[in-house]
Design a protein around this motif. Structure first.
Motif, PDB file in Angstrom:
ATOM      1  N   ASN A  85       4.845  -0.935   3.009  1.00  0.00           N
ATOM      2  CA  ASN A  85       4.463   0.427   3.400  1.00  0.00           C
ATOM      3  C   ASN A  85       5.563   1.086   4.223  1.00  0.00           C
ATOM      4  O   ASN A  85       5.866   2.269   4.048  1.00  0.00           O
ATOM      5  CB  ASN A  85       3.162   0.394   4.210  1.00  0.00           C
ATOM      6  CG  ASN A  85       1.926   0.318   3.327  1.00  0.00           C
ATOM      7  OD1 ASN A  85       1.992   0.553   2.122  1.00  0.00           O
ATOM      8  ND2 ASN A  85       0.798  -0.017   3.927  1.00  0.00           N
ATOM      9  N   MET A 124       1.112   8.509   7.071  1.00  0.00           N
ATOM     10  CA  MET A 124       1.082   7.902   8.400  1.00  0.00           C
ATOM     11  C   MET A 124      -0.123   8.353   9.228  1.00  0.00           C
ATOM     12  O   MET A 124      -0.499   7.705  10.185  1.00  0.00           O
ATOM     13  CB  MET A 124       2.397   8.180   9.137  1.00  0.00           C
ATOM     14  CG  MET A 124       3.546   7.344   8.601  1.00  0.00           C
ATOM     15  SD  MET A 124       5.069   7.551   9.546  1.00  0.00           S
ATOM     16  CE  MET A 124       5.579   9.198   9.068  1.00  0.00           C
ATOM     17  N   LYS A 125      -0.706   9.479   8.850  1.00  0.00           N
ATOM     18  CA  LYS A 125      -1.922   9.944   9.530  1.00  0.00           C
ATOM     19  C   LYS A 125      -3.186   9.317   8.958  1.00  0.00           C
ATOM     20  O   LYS A 125      -4.264   9.473   9.530  1.00  0.00           O
ATOM     21  CB  LYS A 125      -1.998  11.467   9.438  1.00  0.00           C
ATOM     22  CG  LYS A 125      -0.980  12.194  10.307  1.00  0.00           C
ATOM     23  CD  LYS A 125      -1.117  13.707  10.171  1.00  0.00           C
ATOM     24  CE  LYS A 125      -0.141  14.430  11.078  1.00  0.00           C
ATOM     25  NZ  LYS A 125      -0.235  15.909  10.935  1.00  0.00           N
ATOM     26  N   ASP A 126      -3.030   8.626   7.841  1.00  0.00           N
ATOM     27  CA  ASP A 126      -4.165   7.968   7.184  1.00  0.00           C
ATOM     28  C   ASP A 126      -4.397   6.598   7.827  1.00  0.00           C
ATOM     29  O   ASP A 126      -3.550   5.708   7.749  1.00  0.00           O
ATOM     30  CB  ASP A 126      -3.852   7.824   5.685  1.00  0.00           C
ATOM     31  CG  ASP A 126      -5.009   7.222   4.897  1.00  0.00           C
ATOM     32  OD1 ASP A 126      -5.998   6.752   5.521  1.00  0.00           O
ATOM     33  OD2 ASP A 126      -4.922   7.196   3.659  1.00  0.00           O
ATOM     34  N   ASP A 127      -5.540   6.416   8.448  1.00  0.00           N
ATOM     35  CA  ASP A 127      -5.842   5.150   9.128  1.00  0.00           C
ATOM     36  C   ASP A 127      -5.899   3.971   8.170  1.00  0.00           C
ATOM     37  O   ASP A 127      -5.732   2.816   8.586  1.00  0.00           O
ATOM     38  CB  ASP A 127      -7.177   5.259   9.875  1.00  0.00           C
ATOM     39  CG  ASP A 127      -7.076   6.206  11.063  1.00  0.00           C
ATOM     40  OD1 ASP A 127      -5.952   6.407  11.559  1.00  0.00           O
ATOM     41  OD2 ASP A 127      -8.120   6.746  11.476  1.00  0.00           O
ATOM     42  N   ASN A 128      -6.114   4.245   6.907  1.00  0.00           N
ATOM     43  CA  ASN A 128      -6.185   3.162   5.908  1.00  0.00           C
ATOM     44  C   ASN A 128      -4.805   2.733   5.414  1.00  0.00           C
ATOM     45  O   ASN A 128      -4.695   1.767   4.670  1.00  0.00           O
ATOM     46  CB  ASN A 128      -7.038   3.608   4.713  1.00  0.00           C
ATOM     47  CG  ASN A 128      -8.492   3.822   5.095  1.00  0.00           C
ATOM     48  OD1 ASN A 128      -9.058   3.038   5.862  1.00  0.00           O
ATOM     49  ND2 ASN A 128      -9.089   4.891   4.582  1.00  0.00           N
ATOM     50  N   ALA A 130      -1.657   0.986   6.220  1.00  0.00           N
ATOM     51  CA  ALA A 130      -1.200   0.017   7.225  1.00  0.00           C
ATOM     52  C   ALA A 130       0.272   0.228   7.555  1.00  0.00           C
ATOM     53  O   ALA A 130       1.133   0.200   6.668  1.00  0.00           O
ATOM     54  CB  ALA A 130      -1.422  -1.402   6.705  1.00  0.00           C
ATOM     55  N   HIS A 131       0.538   0.456   8.840  1.00  0.00           N
ATOM     56  CA  HIS A 131       1.908   0.701   9.293  1.00  0.00           C
ATOM     57  C   HIS A 131       1.968   0.365  10.774  1.00  0.00           C
ATOM     58  O   HIS A 131       1.169   0.880  11.561  1.00  0.00           O
ATOM     59  CB  HIS A 131       2.284   2.168   9.052  1.00  0.00           C
ATOM     60  CG  HIS A 131       3.751   2.458   9.150  1.00  0.00           C
ATOM     61  ND1 HIS A 131       4.458   2.348  10.317  1.00  0.00           N
ATOM     62  CD2 HIS A 131       4.645   2.857   8.213  1.00  0.00           C
ATOM     63  CE1 HIS A 131       5.726   2.683  10.101  1.00  0.00           C
ATOM     64  NE2 HIS A 131       5.861   2.998   8.829  1.00  0.00           N
ATOM     65  N   ASP A 132       2.901  -0.485  11.169  1.00  0.00           N
ATOM     66  CA  ASP A 132       2.924  -0.934  12.567  1.00  0.00           C
ATOM     67  C   ASP A 132       3.951  -0.196  13.423  1.00  0.00           C
ATOM     68  O   ASP A 132       4.251  -0.606  14.542  1.00  0.00           O
ATOM     69  CB  ASP A 132       3.161  -2.452  12.635  1.00  0.00           C
ATOM     70  CG  ASP A 132       4.494  -2.878  12.036  1.00  0.00           C
ATOM     71  OD1 ASP A 132       5.281  -1.982  11.645  1.00  0.00           O
ATOM     72  OD2 ASP A 132       4.749  -4.088  11.947  1.00  0.00           O
ATOM     73  N   ARG A 134       4.061   3.607  13.442  1.00  0.00           N
ATOM     74  CA  ARG A 134       3.739   4.986  13.081  1.00  0.00           C
ATOM     75  C   ARG A 134       4.430   6.000  13.989  1.00  0.00           C
ATOM     76  O   ARG A 134       4.952   7.018  13.527  1.00  0.00           O
ATOM     77  CB  ARG A 134       2.230   5.221  13.175  1.00  0.00           C
ATOM     78  CG  ARG A 134       1.399   4.531  12.126  1.00  0.00           C
ATOM     79  CD  ARG A 134      -0.083   4.778  12.389  1.00  0.00           C
ATOM     80  NE  ARG A 134      -0.900   3.858  11.621  1.00  0.00           N
ATOM     81  CZ  ARG A 134      -1.329   4.113  10.389  1.00  0.00           C
ATOM     82  NH1 ARG A 134      -1.013   5.243   9.804  1.00  0.00           N
ATOM     83  NH2 ARG A 134      -2.070   3.225   9.747  1.00  0.00           N
ATOM     84  N   LYS A 135       4.390   5.750  15.294  1.00  0.00           N
ATOM     85  CA  LYS A 135       4.903   6.727  16.243  1.00  0.00           C
ATOM     86  C   LYS A 135       6.388   6.992  16.021  1.00  0.00           C
ATOM     87  O   LYS A 135       6.820   8.144  15.923  1.00  0.00           O
ATOM     88  CB  LYS A 135       4.673   6.240  17.679  1.00  0.00           C
ATOM     89  CG  LYS A 135       4.992   7.278  18.749  1.00  0.00           C
ATOM     90  CD  LYS A 135       4.056   8.471  18.637  1.00  0.00           C
ATOM     91  CE  LYS A 135       4.315   9.472  19.731  1.00  0.00           C
ATOM     92  NZ  LYS A 135       3.487  10.679  19.592  1.00  0.00           N
ATOM     93  N   SER A 138       6.994   8.708  12.684  1.00  0.00           N
ATOM     94  CA  SER A 138       6.542  10.102  12.733  1.00  0.00           C
ATOM     95  C   SER A 138       7.555  10.979  13.467  1.00  0.00           C
ATOM     96  O   SER A 138       7.805  12.123  13.074  1.00  0.00           O
ATOM     97  CB  SER A 138       5.182  10.196  13.416  1.00  0.00           C
ATOM     98  OG  SER A 138       4.203   9.510  12.676  1.00  0.00           O
TER      99      SER A 138
END
Length: 341
Positions: A85, A124-128, A130-132, A134-135, A138
């Motif tokens: 991802n 990245m705004k989708d909670d489903n 998976a990304h460790d 995101r911040k 983004s």
């Protein structure tokens, strides 16, 4: 042994690890050769990491269409892990930068770039999804969008966005350290460019000095500060920065000599300017700077009425691309006319 010959490649381990190593030591040609061999295996054609790394190498040598083709394959693939991802998100960003920066002008497409950035941000705004990280991802997604704003002439909006992201990145620096700090310098440099285009010289100078404090030995930033001062007609401060580069023993010799040539040319000391411009021209190995250094040297020779020397150099030199081609040609013709008169 011929570079990149079959014999050479046979002595190199054909593996993704070696591909990454050659990318890291700035040898994209060998990395690409390894990658292309790996892609002959069917299972490797679905390896998103391999496709992503190979695309980076293609971009680094200017083969942006090959890079785009691989990146499109990545973003349209189904990811099976957090790592994949992250590769997909990175590929969206690189695709956007390819259309904003790397492609030849005729292939650039700002609308496509924005589409890729927006899609990545949506994921990245989708909670489903998976990304460790995101911040961080983004923040850099919006750095890309700031470039779109800049290109559209919405520079104040770009400045506001970059300042927001600089605030947001600070906690990540404390958490993850040097790697994130390096990326802060990218945000600051883009902010500096925004201030320059708006002629906000005090803000530009302050931002560039912050950059140098963060990456003290980065030569590009230090020469940028020299250029900034020279462009602002602050010759003496530019010379101070050149001397500082020399004291740090990090100078790029042809570039340094060229800036010294400019300094002495502006000071009306043509013989000394000529000496420095000659040094820059004769020691340069960077094709992108070749025409600039040739023009500077010929210009100074013309100002000194050394027309025979111009004639000799023009017979031995070659141009790289069309940069300053007309100006160099006019100098040579003017010199020839002076010799005949």
């Amino acid at each position: 042994m011929k570079f990149n010959s079959i014999e050479y490649i046979e002595k190199v381990e054909i593996s993704k690890k070696e591909l990454k190593r050659f990318l890291n030591i700035a040898d994209p040609w060998t990395a690409i050769k390894i990658g292309e061999i790996l892609l002959q295996k069917r299972e490797s054609q679905e390896d998103l990491d391999l496709l992503h790394i190979l695309a980076l190498n293609y971009n680094s040598i200017g083969n942006t269409l090959a890079a785009e083709d691989l990146l499109l394959k990545v973003i349209h693939s189904e990811a099976n892990s957090v790592r994949e991802n992250k590769i997909i998100i990175s590929s969206f960003y690189i695709l956007a930068m390819t259309h904003l920066r790397h492609h030849p002008n005729g292939l650039k497409d700002m609308m496509k770039a924005q589409k890729y950035l927006d899609k990545a941000l949506e994921l990245m705004k989708d909670d489903n999804f998976a990304h460790d990280d995101r911040k961080f991802s983004s923040i850099f997604n919006r750095n890309g969008y700031a470039l779109i704003l800049f290109n559209e002439g919405r520079v104040d909006e770009a400045i506001s966005l970059l300042n927001d992201k600089l605030i947001e990145i600070e906690p990540l620096i404390k958490e993850k350290g040097e790697y994130i700090l390096l990326h802060k310098t990218v945000l600051l440099y883009n902010l500096y460019q925004c201030h320059v285009v708006l002629d906000r010289l005090d803000e530009a100078e302050s931002t560039l000095k912050k950059l140098i404090q963060l990456d003290y030995y980065d030569l590009d930033y230090r020469y940028e500060l020299v250029r900034f001062y020279f462009s602002a007609n602050n010759l003496e401060q530019g010379k101070v920065e050149l001397d500082q580069i020399s004291k740090l023993d990090i100078e790029d010799y042809p570039t340094h000599q060229s800036y010294l040539g400019f300094y002495y040319l502006e000071k009306k000391d043509l013989p000394v300017a000529k000496e420095h411009y000659a040094n820059a021209y004769h020691t340069n190995v960077n094709a992108k700077k070749a025409n600039e250094f040739l023009y500077n040297y010929l210009y100074t020779l013309y100002a000194l009425h050394e027309f025979d020397e111009i004639n000799q150099i023009s017979m031995k030199s070659r141009l790289y691309g069309i940069t300053l081609e007309r100006e160099i040609g006019e100098l040579i013709k003017a010199s020839e006319s002076s010799l005949q008169s």
